[in-house]
Design a protein around this motif. Structure first.
Motif, mmCIF file in Angstrom:
data_model
loop_
_atom_site.group_PDB
_atom_site.id
_atom_site.type_symbol
_atom_site.label_atom_id
_atom_site.label_comp_id
_atom_site.label_asym_id
_atom_site.label_seq_id
_atom_site.Cartn_x
_atom_site.Cartn_y
_atom_site.Cartn_z
ATOM 1 N N GLN A 31 0.809 -1.214 0.000
ATOM 2 C CA GLN A 31 0.000 0.000 0.000
ATOM 3 C C GLN A 31 0.845 1.268 0.000
ATOM 4 O OE1 GLN A 31 0.344 -2.130 2.572
ATOM 5 N NE2 GLN A 31 -0.077 -1.169 4.557
ATOM 6 N N ARG A 50 -0.279 1.436 -5.012
ATOM 7 C CA ARG A 50 -0.754 2.804 -5.241
ATOM 8 C C ARG A 50 -0.695 3.195 -6.716
ATOM 9 N NH1 ARG A 50 -1.873 5.922 -0.963
ATOM 10 N NH2 ARG A 50 -1.235 5.165 1.096
ATOM 11 N N GLN A 105 -3.462 -5.510 6.738
ATOM 12 C CA GLN A 105 -3.267 -4.138 6.270
ATOM 13 C C GLN A 105 -3.491 -4.038 4.763
ATOM 14 O OE1 GLN A 105 0.666 -3.989 8.128
ATOM 15 N NE2 GLN A 105 0.102 -2.037 9.066
ATOM 16 N N SER A 106 -3.031 -5.020 4.011
ATOM 17 C CA SER A 106 -3.223 -5.006 2.558
ATOM 18 C C SER A 106 -4.700 -5.089 2.206
ATOM 19 C CB SER A 106 -2.461 -6.164 1.914
ATOM 20 O OG SER A 106 -1.067 -6.027 2.102
ATOM 21 N N TYR A 115 -6.335 -1.816 2.816
ATOM 22 C CA TYR A 115 -6.020 -0.833 1.778
ATOM 23 C C TYR A 115 -6.871 -1.072 0.536
ATOM 24 C CZ TYR A 115 -3.712 1.911 -1.767
ATOM 25 O OH TYR A 115 -3.485 2.813 -2.790
ATOM 26 N N SER A 145 -10.298 0.095 1.167
ATOM 27 C CA SER A 145 -10.370 1.561 1.243
ATOM 28 C C SER A 145 -10.373 2.204 -0.137
ATOM 29 C CB SER A 145 -9.198 2.104 2.065
ATOM 30 O OG SER A 145 -7.977 2.079 1.323
#
Length: 445
Positions: free
Chosen positions: A259, A264, A317-318, A321, A324
């Motif tokens: 992320q 990105r 966490q991935s 992301y 999100s």
């Protein structure tokens, strides 16, 4: 040679904040510990190759595995063919002029298989239209009708031409036409028309990576939009092909979990409209390129991780992301490693975690089946739901997944409503298919 110790220890953890996260991880760890009992009770995947709940369980089969004696028939012997929903064949290469092309025609469709090597138990006949791995995949599908076979295009070594071919509509269409012609229509150069038709059920785009160098590849900011456009063109062509045969051809993409960088560079929400799902490559978080030992594919983050903020990774966490950025949970599949990353020169103090190292060990990227035979003590971390092995005698540290952590990830996938999991690669599992069995068991809950 030193004998391996057999004990498994849990790393002591000091008091800390973020107790809810730790509690979730610990709960997952307790569930993971029940995997062997669940398997012993007969909770296994059915022989249609479809875990319950509609989850996908995908295994990457490497083109080159046959050179070390790992054949498609091994997937029957270790139970993987009965437990998986899909096999991704890695890889198709990409030519300098931007077309799908075999990277090893001998392995792909020319090598004759002996009776002892073949899925059917019958040797390839001289002069038959299709041989090699492609024919063995066809035989595997015949034995397991619910199993899908998908061609994965690119990968780490063969992504150098994506940036150029995707830069124009003409380039994208040329690439797409070549992929559909070979892998959907089955028109392999040099073989009778349609010789490979019916082998593949879709295409997996593995561009490593848009607007990132990957293996020292050309790249640029235009890759971000071009990646989305390439997937749109592939989706359109596969839909057109599917209309003629009244079926749906799969389109997936292997994408970065980072992320802070590569992820990105993707228009994740827009591109997700074209794919059936992403295979988020939640592995290789850390490895021998780091000066300090760390986890390669931890499920949850560790508040004590000594890495700088932009180098602290976890599966959770991935996933957060991706969500999100507007990617539905149903379009996220997690990629799990069937191999270890290993460091050497890890000082013989403590349990080896978060210790300085001199570099990667000779056993770096060894399969799970090899790592479990290495000397050392296995440690379990309930916070990250991870295991590692440390041998103070050789000063070697391994980070990897075992059946407990694979089972925990399967439970996480189920609880989060994710699409499923892919694994790299099937030849890393042991002869009993222990990792795949744990994954399939979890996804059936």
């Amino acid at each position: 040679m030193r004998e391996s110790t057999t004990g498994t220890t849990a790393r002591p953890r000091p008091g800390r904040g973020r107790r809810r996260l730790a509690g979730i991880a610990a709960a997952g760890a307790l569930l993971a510990a029940s995997a062997p009992a669940a398997q012993a009770a007969g909770v296994t995947a059915d022989h249609r190759g479809t875990p319950g709940g509609g989850k996908v369980a995908i295994g990457f089969f490497t083109q080159w595995g046959i050179y070390s004696g790992f054949f498609e028939k091994n997937l029957i012997a270790d139970g993987a063919a009965a437990r998986l929903t899909e096999i991704n064949y890695a890889f198709s290469s990409v030519s300098a002029d931007g077309q799908c092309v075999s990277g090893d025609s001998w392995a792909d469709y020319q090598r004759p298989f002996a009776a002892t090597e073949a899925v059917s138990g019958v040797a390839d006949a001289p002069g038959q239209a299709l041989a090699g791995n492609f024919n063995q995949l066809r035989e595997l599908k015949a034995a397991y009708p619910g199993l899908k076979i998908v061609i994965s295009v690119g990968g780490w070594s063969w992504s150098s031409h994506f940036s150029a071919l995707a830069a124009t509509e003409a380039g994208r269409q040329k690439f797409v036409r070549s992929c559909v012609a070979q892998y959907i229509d089955g028109d392999i150069p040099g073989l009778p028309a349609g010789a490979a038709k019916g082998v593949f059920d879709g295409i997996d785009l593995d561009w490593e990576y848009p607007n990132e160098p990957g293996d020292n590849n050309p790249y640029g900011p235009q890759d971000t939009a071009d990646f989305t456009a390439l997937l749109q063109d592939l989706r359109g062509a596969l839909d057109t092909a599917g209309e003629a045969s009244h079926r749906h051809y799969l389109l997936t993409a292997d994408t970065s979990p980072n992320q802070y960088a590569a992820a990105r560079q993707l228009q994740l929400k827009n591109a997700s409209r074209s794919v059936d799902w992403y295979n988020a490559m939640t592995l290789d978080f850390h490895g021998g390129w780091d000066s300090t030992t760390d986890f390669a594919a931890n499920l949850f983050p560790d508040p004590n991780d000594p890495q700088p903020a932009d180098a602290r990774f976890s599966v959770a966490q991935s996933v957060a992301y991706y969500e999100s950025q507007g990617v539905p949970a149903s379009k996220i599949a997690l990629e799990l490693p069937y191999y270890a990353h290993a460091w050497t020169g890890v000082g013989a103090t403590g349990d080896g975690l978060y210790q300085s190292a001199t570099g990667p060990a000779a056993s770096d990227q060894a399969g799970y089946k090899t790592v479990v035979t290495e000397p050392g003590t296995v440690h379990f971390d309930p916070v990250t739901a991870s295991v590692w092995k440390y041998d103070p005698a050789s000063q070697t540290f391994w980070t990897y997944d075992d059946p407990r952590t694979v089972f925990a990830k399967g439970l996480y996938i189920d609880l989060k409503g994710l699409r499923g999991a892919s694994v790299w690669s099937l030849d890393g599992d042991d002869a009993n298919g222990s990792l795949t069995a744990a994954l399939a068991t979890a996804l059936r809950r």
